[in-house]
Scaffold this motif. Structure first.
Motif, mmCIF file in Angstrom:
data_model
loop_
_atom_site.group_PDB
_atom_site.id
_atom_site.type_symbol
_atom_site.label_atom_id
_atom_site.label_comp_id
_atom_site.label_asym_id
_atom_site.label_seq_id
_atom_site.Cartn_x
_atom_site.Cartn_y
_atom_site.Cartn_z
ATOM 1 N N GLU A 51 -2.771 4.147 -6.274
ATOM 2 C CA GLU A 51 -3.392 4.247 -4.953
ATOM 3 C C GLU A 51 -4.875 4.609 -5.029
ATOM 4 O O GLU A 51 -5.609 4.437 -4.054
ATOM 5 C CB GLU A 51 -2.632 5.235 -4.059
ATOM 6 C CG GLU A 51 -2.572 6.654 -4.562
ATOM 7 C CD GLU A 51 -1.369 6.979 -5.451
ATOM 8 O OE1 GLU A 51 -0.972 8.161 -5.459
ATOM 9 O OE2 GLU A 51 -0.834 6.085 -6.144
ATOM 10 N N ASP A 52 -5.341 5.068 -6.201
ATOM 11 C CA ASP A 52 -6.747 5.457 -6.369
ATOM 12 C C ASP A 52 -7.605 4.366 -7.003
ATOM 13 O O ASP A 52 -8.815 4.536 -7.127
ATOM 14 C CB ASP A 52 -6.849 6.724 -7.222
ATOM 15 C CG ASP A 52 -6.235 7.939 -6.541
ATOM 16 O OD1 ASP A 52 -6.075 7.920 -5.294
ATOM 17 O OD2 ASP A 52 -5.896 8.909 -7.250
ATOM 18 N N GLN B 180 -5.951 -3.270 -8.830
ATOM 19 C CA GLN B 180 -4.947 -2.573 -8.044
ATOM 20 C C GLN B 180 -3.722 -3.463 -7.833
ATOM 21 O O GLN B 180 -2.589 -2.997 -7.947
ATOM 22 C CB GLN B 180 -5.520 -2.124 -6.698
ATOM 23 C CG GLN B 180 -4.557 -1.214 -5.954
ATOM 24 C CD GLN B 180 -5.179 -0.587 -4.744
ATOM 25 O OE1 GLN B 180 -5.804 -1.264 -3.940
ATOM 26 N NE2 GLN B 180 -5.017 0.724 -4.616
ATOM 27 N N LYS C 278 3.018 4.051 -4.708
ATOM 28 C CA LYS C 278 2.274 5.212 -5.208
ATOM 29 C C LYS C 278 2.760 5.540 -6.616
ATOM 30 O O LYS C 278 3.864 5.189 -6.996
ATOM 31 C CB LYS C 278 2.520 6.440 -4.314
ATOM 32 C CG LYS C 278 2.316 6.218 -2.836
ATOM 33 C CD LYS C 278 0.876 6.164 -2.459
ATOM 34 C CE LYS C 278 0.738 6.065 -0.943
ATOM 35 N NZ LYS C 278 -0.355 5.296 -0.504
ATOM 36 N N LYS D 83 3.801 -1.263 -11.492
ATOM 37 C CA LYS D 83 4.557 -0.114 -10.975
ATOM 38 C C LYS D 83 5.915 -0.555 -10.447
ATOM 39 O O LYS D 83 6.933 0.108 -10.686
ATOM 40 C CB LYS D 83 3.743 0.597 -9.884
ATOM 41 C CG LYS D 83 4.414 1.836 -9.326
ATOM 42 C CD LYS D 83 4.523 2.926 -10.370
ATOM 43 C CE LYS D 83 5.161 4.172 -9.785
ATOM 44 N NZ LYS D 83 5.558 5.110 -10.824
ATOM 45 N N TYR E 155 -0.036 -2.565 -8.999
ATOM 46 C CA TYR E 155 1.086 -2.536 -8.052
ATOM 47 C C TYR E 155 2.282 -3.255 -8.679
ATOM 48 O O TYR E 155 3.399 -2.748 -8.668
ATOM 49 C CB TYR E 155 0.739 -3.243 -6.741
ATOM 50 C CG TYR E 155 -0.096 -2.479 -5.753
ATOM 51 C CD1 TYR E 155 -0.061 -1.090 -5.650
ATOM 52 C CD2 TYR E 155 -0.916 -3.169 -4.857
ATOM 53 C CE1 TYR E 155 -0.827 -0.412 -4.707
ATOM 54 C CE2 TYR E 155 -1.668 -2.495 -3.904
ATOM 55 C CZ TYR E 155 -1.629 -1.129 -3.836
ATOM 56 O OH TYR E 155 -2.373 -0.468 -2.885
ATOM 57 N N ARG F 254 -3.529 6.644 -11.178
ATOM 58 C CA ARG F 254 -2.793 6.545 -9.916
ATOM 59 C C ARG F 254 -3.125 5.207 -9.250
ATOM 60 O O ARG F 254 -4.301 4.922 -8.999
ATOM 61 C CB ARG F 254 -3.157 7.696 -8.981
ATOM 62 C CG ARG F 254 -2.733 9.055 -9.536
ATOM 63 C CD ARG F 254 -2.555 10.103 -8.475
ATOM 64 N NE ARG F 254 -1.417 9.860 -7.609
ATOM 65 C CZ ARG F 254 -0.125 10.059 -7.940
ATOM 66 N NH1 ARG F 254 0.178 10.483 -9.138
ATOM 67 N NH2 ARG F 254 0.831 9.826 -7.081
ATOM 68 N N THR G 280 0.829 -1.216 0.000
ATOM 69 C CA THR G 280 0.000 0.000 0.000
ATOM 70 C C THR G 280 0.861 1.263 0.000
ATOM 71 O O THR G 280 0.339 2.358 -0.194
ATOM 72 C CB THR G 280 -0.951 0.024 1.212
ATOM 73 O OG1 THR G 280 -0.180 -0.014 2.411
ATOM 74 C CG2 THR G 280 -1.919 -1.159 1.169
#
Length: 117
Positions: free
Chosen positions: A84-85, A92, A75, A99, A96, A82, A72
């Motif tokens: 985190e959004d 998500q 970012k 990223k 992650y 984004r 978490t």
């Protein structure tokens, strides 16, 4: 591409792309594997078993032994969104991972990528 298509895509299909992206920037397959193990809690053997079974992303994350709580702390923007959004949990998790691979390819140290482990 719809979310359903991404979720049902096998991790084994995308994994070589992660490796290629890292290797183009002088990074190693072993670093990609370490990132995936850190994020999901799979051992190397369990991860390779998931690849051999052609496990889809949704199942891969749902069955992960230990989704690292430090994920978490990840970012930033992937594919214009984004991470985190993102509200949908599976998407998500996928972003992650994307990223983290981006950070590896950009030359970040593994210690920073893995949020100090």
């Amino acid at each position: 591409m719809s979310n359903h298509k991404i979720y049902s895509m096998s991790v084994a299909r995308v994994y070589p792309l992660y490796i290629a992206k890292a290797e183009r920037k002088g990074r190693a397959k072993s670093e990609v594997d370490e990132i995936i193990r850190w994020l999901t809690g799979y051992t190397q053997e369990e991860f390779e078993e998931q690849l051999n079974k052609q496990t889809d992303f949704e199942t891969f994350f749902k069955d992960a032994p230990f989704l690292n709580p430090s994920r978490t702390l990840i970012k930033g923007v992937v594919c214009g969104v984004r991470v985190e959004d993102i509200k949908e949990p599976t998407m998500q998790e996928i972003r992650y991972l994307d990223k983290l691979i981006d950070e590896l390819a950009k030359g970040k140290s593994l210690d920073k990528i893995l949020r100090g482990k």
